[in-house]
Design a protein around this motif. Structure first.
Motif, PDB file in Angstrom:
ATOM      1  N   TRP A  70      -6.656  11.456   0.229  1.00 24.24           N
ATOM      2  CA  TRP A  70      -6.021  10.358   0.961  1.00 24.24           C
ATOM      3  C   TRP A  70      -5.938   9.096   0.096  1.00 24.24           C
ATOM      4  O   TRP A  70      -5.209   8.168   0.414  1.00 24.24           O
ATOM      5  N   TYR A 178      11.170   9.393   9.239  1.00 34.10           N
ATOM      6  CA  TYR A 178       9.892   9.827   9.815  1.00 34.10           C
ATOM      7  C   TYR A 178      10.133  10.654  11.077  1.00 34.10           C
ATOM      8  O   TYR A 178       9.462  11.680  11.306  1.00 34.10           O
ATOM      9  N   MET A 232      -0.016   2.890   9.697  1.00 38.23           N
ATOM     10  CA  MET A 232       0.234   4.283   9.335  1.00 38.23           C
ATOM     11  C   MET A 232      -1.060   5.025   9.047  1.00 38.23           C
ATOM     12  O   MET A 232      -1.167   6.224   9.333  1.00 38.23           O
ATOM     13  N   ASN A 236      -2.083   8.399  10.986  1.00 46.67           N
ATOM     14  CA  ASN A 236      -2.473   9.612  10.267  1.00 46.67           C
ATOM     15  C   ASN A 236      -3.835  10.141  10.712  1.00 46.67           C
ATOM     16  O   ASN A 236      -4.032  11.356  10.833  1.00 46.67           O
ATOM     17  N   TYR A 245      -2.734  19.299  11.857  1.00 49.64           N
ATOM     18  CA  TYR A 245      -2.725  19.040  10.417  1.00 49.64           C
ATOM     19  C   TYR A 245      -4.113  19.173   9.797  1.00 49.64           C
ATOM     20  O   TYR A 245      -5.125  18.929  10.455  1.00 49.64           O
ATOM     21  N   LEU A 249      -4.311  16.440   1.414  1.00 50.40           N
ATOM     22  CA  LEU A 249      -2.909  16.095   1.198  1.00 50.40           C
ATOM     23  C   LEU A 249      -2.360  16.750  -0.058  1.00 50.40           C
ATOM     24  O   LEU A 249      -1.211  16.515  -0.431  1.00 50.40           O
ATOM     25  N   ASN A 259       0.220  20.464   3.667  1.00 51.80           N
ATOM     26  CA  ASN A 259       0.854  19.159   3.844  1.00 51.80           C
ATOM     27  C   ASN A 259       1.884  18.846   2.760  1.00 51.80           C
ATOM     28  O   ASN A 259       2.727  17.965   2.953  1.00 51.80           O
ATOM     29  N   LEU A 266       2.117  14.352   8.250  1.00 51.10           N
ATOM     30  CA  LEU A 266       0.950  13.659   7.706  1.00 51.10           C
ATOM     31  C   LEU A 266       1.259  13.099   6.322  1.00 51.10           C
ATOM     32  O   LEU A 266       0.900  11.951   6.001  1.00 51.10           O
ATOM     33  N   GLY A 269       3.668  10.107   6.597  1.00 48.18           N
ATOM     34  CA  GLY A 269       2.932   8.906   6.972  1.00 48.18           C
ATOM     35  C   GLY A 269       2.109   8.356   5.827  1.00 48.18           C
ATOM     36  O   GLY A 269       1.995   7.131   5.648  1.00 48.18           O
ATOM     37  N   HIS A 270       1.534   9.263   5.032  1.00 50.54           N
ATOM     38  CA  HIS A 270       0.766   8.836   3.858  1.00 50.54           C
ATOM     39  C   HIS A 270       1.664   8.108   2.862  1.00 50.54           C
ATOM     40  O   HIS A 270       1.254   7.098   2.279  1.00 50.54           O
TER      41      HIS A 270
END
Length: 441
Positions: A70, A178, A232, A236, A245, A249, A259, A266, A269-270
């Motif tokens: 992350w 999104y 965000m 997440n 999820y 990542l 992902n 996810l 959004g990251h």
């Protein structure tokens, strides 16, 4: 200053840098690529058992490492920085094919050498290695080209992204992107037989591009960007806790829902979170990059960014194979020599990648006969055909990584090369097209 010459001195780099240069973009771009190199080096594990090469990842062994993705999954920042650096060079009404050809000329130039290297290397390894050692190596060989294929398709969309000129348009574009990813995820996860729809989510890589346009046009204040990033992050966390999820990542074999491939909600959004925080931090990064030594390293690194990105994988594979065959695999984090092996491999990687970078950087910067010099003077059918062929090449590049340089991957690589050759044949030579004009930020 010629980027193909031996490294210039810091004072020379400073003297040739325009006063209004946005240095934060260059710092973000090279930081993202260095993060990939270091991340692969630290995370990659391997061993050979019964003549089978097992190429794995520390992420499979530790939720802590998965959580760290992350922070260290920073590839969205390269799309962000690339679009931010390129959007102002697009002028509506000009030749789209010519504009995209100039960028693909620089991007694919080192790829031809990279593919040639692997063609020769794999021909040799097929003879000397057991089948189940050779196959995984061939599969990993061009895995990183996924980024190039996706990046070319994002660049091809810049004429559309350039229409984001107000904060309202930015909000609408990001919300639409999104929302599309969210809708695709709902369908592919809940309706049998629709899993292939997930590949429509490759459009998620447009979202960091949208935020790159926003940064270049100052559509978000630092305060608003911080608020967006925090929001965000909260979304997440909620998706992770209550949704389907998984934590990492970065794609790993043990994940049922990856992902990365294809991108999930996810990851989308990251990307928003990461780019928003980058916008907020940009003034500080710009001030830091005013330091002469920092800026010198940034410029040198960016002058061979594709070299660094591509060639660290053969080096990493080579080091692992040598250690595995010598009986010192770096595979089990619980083994007593794991930390020592990790430190040694990291040192070897640093030295080897530095040597490869210094040696092969000119291949990225020197004109390549029969490839450099393409031009499409104005808009029209030929411009559209060249741009479309380059998009086909990008899509074939992206598809090839599913197999590497074996099986169907060989057909994808052939399609990529054919599309690039056709695009270059349609882009006629012109004396007006000096190499210096083709240099992309």
């Amino acid at each position: 200053m010629s980027v193909a010459a031996p490294f210039p001195r810091p004072a020379e780099v400073e003297a040739t840098t325009p006063p209004d240069r946005d240095r934060a973009i260059d710092v973000i771009r090279i930081t993202a690529l260095l993060g990939v190199v270091v991340g692969h080096t630290v995370m990659a594990t391997s061993t050979i058992r019964d003549d089978v090469f097992i190429w794995s990842n520390l992420l499979t062994a530790s939720p802590v490492f998965q959580a760290l993705t992350w922070i260290f999954q920073i590839m969205p920042l390269f799309f962000f920085a690339g679009v931010a650096a390129s959007v102002n060079s697009w002028t509506p009404g000009h030749s789209w094919g010519d504009w995209l050809m100039r960028r693909c000329t620089r991007l694919y130039r080192p790829v031809f050498f990279y593919l040639a290297f692997w063609a020769v290397t794999l021909a040799v390894l097929r003879v000397v290695l057991p089948e189940h050692v050779y196959e995984p190596v061939a599969g990993v060989s061009i895995q990183l080209l996924w980024f190039l294929g996706a990046y070319v398709l994002v660049l091809a969309a810049i004429p559309a992204l350039a229409r984001i000129t107000t904060t309202g348009r930015l909000v609408a574009a990001v919300a639409t992107g999104y929302g599309v990813v969210a809708a695709v995820d709902v369908l592919r996860l809940n309706v049998d037989g629709l899993s292939a729809l997930g590949y429509l989510n490759m459009a998620a890589w447009l979202i960091p591009g949208m935020l790159g346009v926003a940064y270049r046009r100052r559509l978000l204040t630092a305060r608003a960007a911080c608020a967006l990033g925090a929001a965000m992050f909260a979304v997440n966390v909620a998706l992770l806790v209550s949704g389907p999820y998984e934590l990492s990542l970065v794609g790993i074999e043990t994940q049922q829902l990856k992902n990365m491939t294809p991108p999930s909600l996810l990851l989308a959004g990251h990307a928003i979170m990461l780019c928003a925080f980058a916008i907020a931090a940009a003034p500080v990064i710009n001030r830091w990059a005013r330091r002469r030594r920092v800026w010198w390293l940034t410029v040198i690194g960016n002058s061979g960014a594709m070299t660094l990105y591509l060639w660290h994988i053969p080096v990493l594979l080579g080091i692992h194979l040598v250690f595995d065959y010598l009986g010192h695999p770096r595979f089990d984090p619980g083994s007593p020599d794991f930390v020592a092996l990790s430190a040694l491999q990291l040192l070897l990687m640093g030295a080897a990648v530095a040597a490869v970078f210094a040696t092969l950087r000119p291949l990225e910067n020197d004109p390549l006969p029969l490839w450099d010099g393409g031009r499409v003077a104005g808009p029209g059918p030929r411009s559209a055909a060249v741009g479309t062929l380059l998009c086909i090449a990008g899509a074939a590049t992206l598809a090839s990584v599913g197999w590497g340089l074996k099986d169907e991957g060989l057909y994808c690589a052939a399609a990529m090369l054919a599309a690039l050759a056709a695009a270059r044949a349609l882009a006629t030579d012109s004396a007006e097209m000096a190499f210096q004009q083709e240099k992309v930020e």
